[in-house]
Design an enzyme around this catalytic site. Structure first.
Site, PDB file in Angstrom:
ATOM      1  N   ASP A  98       0.995  -0.999   0.165  1.00  0.00           N
ATOM      2  CA  ASP A  98      -0.052   0.001  -0.025  1.00  0.00           C
ATOM      3  C   ASP A  98       0.764   1.320  -0.042  1.00  0.00           C
ATOM      4  O   ASP A  98       1.978   1.303   0.982  1.00  0.00           O
ATOM      5  CB  ASP A  98      -0.876   0.135   1.294  1.00  0.00           C
ATOM      6  CG  ASP A  98      -2.291   0.491   1.237  1.00  0.00           C
ATOM      7  OD1 ASP A  98      -3.330   0.098   1.400  1.00  0.00           O
ATOM      8  OD2 ASP A  98      -2.528   1.532   0.466  1.00  0.00           O
ATOM      9  N   ASP A 194      -2.833   4.580  -2.386  1.00  0.00           N
ATOM     10  CA  ASP A 194      -3.995   5.092  -1.571  1.00  0.00           C
ATOM     11  C   ASP A 194      -4.375   6.601  -1.999  1.00  0.00           C
ATOM     12  O   ASP A 194      -3.514   7.402  -2.347  1.00  0.00           O
ATOM     13  CB  ASP A 194      -3.335   5.132  -0.113  1.00  0.00           C
ATOM     14  CG  ASP A 194      -4.402   5.607   0.835  1.00  0.00           C
ATOM     15  OD1 ASP A 194      -4.230   6.743   1.380  1.00  0.00           O
ATOM     16  OD2 ASP A 194      -5.506   4.807   1.241  1.00  0.00           O
ATOM     17  N   GLU A 245      -6.588   3.881  -5.907  1.00  0.00           N
ATOM     18  CA  GLU A 245      -7.877   3.966  -5.184  1.00  0.00           C
ATOM     19  C   GLU A 245      -8.276   5.403  -5.683  1.00  0.00           C
ATOM     20  O   GLU A 245      -8.110   6.705  -5.547  1.00  0.00           O
ATOM     21  CB  GLU A 245      -7.698   4.202  -3.647  1.00  0.00           C
ATOM     22  CG  GLU A 245      -9.003   4.045  -2.872  1.00  0.00           C
ATOM     23  CD  GLU A 245      -8.817   4.574  -1.351  1.00  0.00           C
ATOM     24  OE1 GLU A 245      -9.557   4.063  -0.767  1.00  0.00           O
ATOM     25  OE2 GLU A 245      -7.844   5.444  -1.222  1.00  0.00           O
ATOM     26  N   HIS A 309     -11.069  -2.796   3.868  1.00  0.00           N
ATOM     27  CA  HIS A 309     -10.696  -2.514   5.124  1.00  0.00           C
ATOM     28  C   HIS A 309     -11.217  -1.083   5.739  1.00  0.00           C
ATOM     29  O   HIS A 309     -11.623  -0.643   6.795  1.00  0.00           O
ATOM     30  CB  HIS A 309      -9.113  -2.289   5.323  1.00  0.00           C
ATOM     31  CG  HIS A 309      -8.753  -1.123   4.783  1.00  0.00           C
ATOM     32  ND1 HIS A 309      -8.738  -1.339   3.267  1.00  0.00           N
ATOM     33  CD2 HIS A 309      -8.187   0.060   4.926  1.00  0.00           C
ATOM     34  CE1 HIS A 309      -8.069  -0.195   2.752  1.00  0.00           C
ATOM     35  NE2 HIS A 309      -7.917   0.472   3.682  1.00  0.00           N
ATOM     36  N   ASP A 310     -12.176  -0.479   4.574  1.00  0.00           N
ATOM     37  CA  ASP A 310     -12.920   0.766   4.745  1.00  0.00           C
ATOM     38  C   ASP A 310     -14.445   0.440   4.511  1.00  0.00           C
ATOM     39  O   ASP A 310     -15.409   1.281   4.912  1.00  0.00           O
ATOM     40  CB  ASP A 310     -12.515   1.831   3.627  1.00  0.00           C
ATOM     41  CG  ASP A 310     -11.272   2.247   3.904  1.00  0.00           C
ATOM     42  OD1 ASP A 310     -10.451   2.632   2.780  1.00  0.00           O
ATOM     43  OD2 ASP A 310     -10.680   2.233   4.984  1.00  0.00           O
TER      44      ASP A 310
HETATM   45  O1  ISL Z   1     -13.298   5.001   4.279  1.00  0.00           O
HETATM   46  C1  ISL Z   1     -13.992   5.504   3.394  1.00  0.00           C
HETATM   47  C2  ISL Z   1     -15.535   5.500   3.536  1.00  0.00           C
HETATM   48  O2  ISL Z   1     -15.737   4.774   4.585  1.00  0.00           O
HETATM   49  C3  ISL Z   1     -13.405   5.720   2.113  1.00  0.00           C
HETATM   50  O3  ISL Z   1     -14.176   6.758   1.692  1.00  0.00           O
HETATM   51  C4  ISL Z   1     -11.727   6.124   2.579  1.00  0.00           C
HETATM   52  O4  ISL Z   1     -11.811   7.159   3.201  1.00  0.00           O
HETATM   53  C5  ISL Z   1     -11.189   6.847   1.146  1.00  0.00           C
HETATM   54  O5  ISL Z   1     -11.719   5.597   0.338  1.00  0.00           O
HETATM   55  C6  ISL Z   1      -9.701   6.747   1.329  1.00  0.00           C
HETATM   56  O6  ISL Z   1      -9.403   5.551   1.935  1.00  0.00           O
HETATM   57  C7  ISL Z   1      -7.876   5.612   1.929  1.00  0.00           C
HETATM   58  O7  ISL Z   1      -7.285   6.500   2.434  1.00  0.00           O
HETATM   59  C8  ISL Z   1      -7.491   6.822   4.015  1.00  0.00           C
HETATM   60  C9  ISL Z   1      -7.409   5.519   4.821  1.00  0.00           C
HETATM   61  O8  ISL Z   1      -8.078   5.974   5.989  1.00  0.00           O
HETATM   62  C10 ISL Z   1      -8.180   4.398   4.137  1.00  0.00           C
HETATM   63  O9  ISL Z   1      -8.049   3.293   4.986  1.00  0.00           O
HETATM   64  C11 ISL Z   1      -7.656   4.376   2.790  1.00  0.00           C
HETATM   65  O10 ISL Z   1      -8.024   3.009   2.389  1.00  0.00           O
HETATM   66  C12 ISL Z   1      -6.401   7.895   4.316  1.00  0.00           C
HETATM   67  O11 ISL Z   1      -5.370   7.383   4.068  1.00  0.00           O
END
Ligand code: ISL
Length: 538
Positions: A98, A194, A245, A309-310
């Site tokens: 990541d 990310d 992402e 994980h989100d």
């Molecule tokens: O978490 C979300 C919705 O509940 C997503 O919208 C998320 O915040 C977004 O996709 C970005 O996520 C990524 O970056 C964030 C981190 O908290 C997330 O775990 C990661 O997947 C900041 O680095």
């Protein structure tokens, strides 16, 4: 269409802190992943996506990095990580890391320097302004934090502890490229990038018409120049897989990220489903699939996922995690592994793990949920009502420990787990799944094996025959003279599906189904609740 390993792959996502704890401190770790690699290999997957394990104060579970060149202590050491990479490759699998470069931790030496004085050489490595605009961040009411020391505000797209890097600054970009080469030279097989759609910021940071519609954080002018430079200066020198992402994009915008002739990224995660479709909306989902296929097919590559994980576990959010949990989990797996794009499996999905409803806000850990809870309480809302409104989509739904067996803490740890185990671990666990030939695990194993043996599942054209059907999803994949028909009854009730003449003309051979037998009468398929079938049309 060009054939490549990452189009044919199935990716397994490992959220290591919730996977397996090898030293009893209650937190999963990289040694724990090493000890479970045979389990992952046995499933048949090709690539492991490892969530961030770099040094971090861990405010956002590793997505706040304070040293890109070191491993987080609770995860292990660089030696452990090198052993993990080695063991993954020994098992003929690949590892993607990541990459979190939109922001760092506020404890990163770069930011500590940057905030130390207005004329510090690293001041412009981050984004400072005298006055904030009206933007909010993903996790806080304002995207700007006032810093007493220098009397200015710094910008953060996520938590206060995650200041955004200033990608306009070429020094920043070169430092990041150097760091990416460090990991690629160690032999990793690619990156999950990310929040990559957030790197560019608009000139002058104009106020937003609707501050609550945060799509202003993404896809700003200049972004694609950064991604092309990243490809030119780093990616093109390695046989790797890069998946970004990418929030808030249309298929047309998304194509700009992954079009093979643009030399930016290989694939993307778009969030038209997971961020924007709270519950299962069949016609909307089908429409999303058709639009992305029509725009990307033959030009760029998509991803298929319904949880990570989100996002809440898919059988709970988009299926039926009660009386039809096994059938529903298998149906969603069938759908993701037969739709166009690379399928992703989030740890525990392969045994049908479910979301959770913890009784107290204190049982939750996720910074996004905690911040939102405080924000809503501050508006005078009732705490219990706020908790219940946040529980369904809390990111902690998918972060509870992996359920290995029915022993204490589901065999995840001999210590006290950092987050509570889902109380249903006695029924739903790997040990039980491996003892049950009809389990979700063995069905996923068959799906993954099918992809290895049948290019139609990867490179076959896609056609949806059920645009307006609320329950039945029937579509074909065709490659050369191979034609597959996938029929899904996404419903708690049985439904009959009359095959269109064009499909009824073919003889049908069942390739895979999630019920022990097939019920059909001529061209009418009798589909039981959450039934899924893959047919070869001859
Ligand atoms: O978490 C979300 C919705 O509940 C997503 O919208 C998320 O915040 C977004 O996709 C970005 O996520 C990524 O970056 C964030 C981190 O908290 C997330 O775990 C990661 O997947 C900041 O680095």
């Amino acid at each position: 269409m060009k054939r490549t390993w990452w189009k044919e792959a199935v990716v397994y996502q490992v959220y290591w802190r919730s996977f397996y704890d090898s030293n009893g401190d209650g937190v999963g770790d990289l040694q724990g992943v090493i000890e479970k690699l045979d389990y992952i290999q046995h499933l048949g997957v090709d690539v492991i996506w490892l969530n961030p394990c770099y040094e971090s104060p861990d405010k956002d579970n590793g997505y706040d990095i304070s040293n890109y060149y070191a491993i987080m202590e609770k995860a292990g050491t660089m030696k452990t990580w090198e052993t993990l990479l080695d063991e993954v490759h020994k098992r003929d699998m690949k590892l993607i890391m990541d990459l979190v470069v939109n922001h760092t931790s506020d404890q990163h030496p770069w930011f500590i320097e940057s905030r130390s004085s207005r004329d510090n050489p690293k001041r412009d490595w981050y984004i400072w302004r005298d006055k904030p605009n009206n933007w909010r961040s993903y996790f806080t009411p304002s995207a700007w934090e006032y810093d007493e020391l220098t009397g200015q505000y710094y910008f953060h797209s996520f938590a206060v502890e995650q200041p955004d890097l200033n990608w306009k600054n070429p020094e920043v970009r070169q430092e990041i490229y150097k760091m990416m080469r460090f990991w690629l030279d160690k032999g990793i097989d690619g990156f999950r990038l990310d929040a990559i759609a957030l790197l560019a910021k608009p000139e002058g940071f104009p106020d937003a018409a609707d501050p609550n519609d945060i799509r202003y954080l993404t896809n700003n002018p200049g972004l694609h120049e950064y991604l092309r430079e990243m490809h030119e200066q780093v990616f093109q020198y390695y046989d790797i897989f890069t998946v970004g992402e990418v929030a808030f994009v249309s298929p047309e915008e998304g194509l700009k990220y992954v079009a093979e002739d643009r030399r930016e990224l290989n694939a993307l995660f778009h969030f038209e489903v997971c961020d924007e479709m709270p519950n299962w909306e069949p016609l909307r989902f089908k429409n999303i699939q058709r639009r992305w296929y029509d725009v990307l097919w033959g030009k760029g590559w998509n991803s298929q996922f319904l949880n990570n994980h989100d996002h809440t576990r898919q059988v709970t959010r988009y299926g039926n995690d009660k009386e039809y949990r096994v059938e529903s989990a298998k149906l969603l797996g069938t759908m993701l592994h037969t739709l166009p794009g690379t399928p992703y499996i989030y740890q525990g999905e392969e045994i049908g793990m479910t979301g959770v409803r913890f009784p107290s806000i204190d049982d939750y850990n996720d910074i996004a949920m905690k911040n939102k809870y405080e924000e809503e309480i501050a508006k005078g809302r009732d705490p219990q009502e706020v908790l219940e409104s946040l529980q369904p989509l809390s990111r902690d739904n998918s972060r509870t420990p992996m359920q290995w067996d029915d022993s204490p803490n589901a065999g995840f740890t001999t210590g006290t787990p950092w987050i509570k185990v889902n109380p249903n671990y006695k029924e739903i666990n790997v040990k039980q799944a491996l003892q049950d030939q009809n389990s979700v695990y063995y069905y996923y194993q068959k799906l993954i094996q099918l992809r290895k043996e049948n290019p139609v599942m990867v490179y076959g054209t896609f056609h949806d025959y059920t645009e307006n059907e609320p329950y039945i999803y029937a579509y074909t994949r065709e490659l050369d003279d191979v034609r597959w028909l996938i029929v899904l009854n996404h419903c708690d009730h049985a439904n009959d599906y009359e095959l269109p003449v064009s499909l009824a003309a073919y003889k049908r051979e069942v390739v895979l189904g999630n019920y022990p037998d097939i019920q059909e009468n001529g061209s009418v398929l009798h589909m039981r609740p959450h039934e899924a079938r893959i047919y070869r049309l001859i």
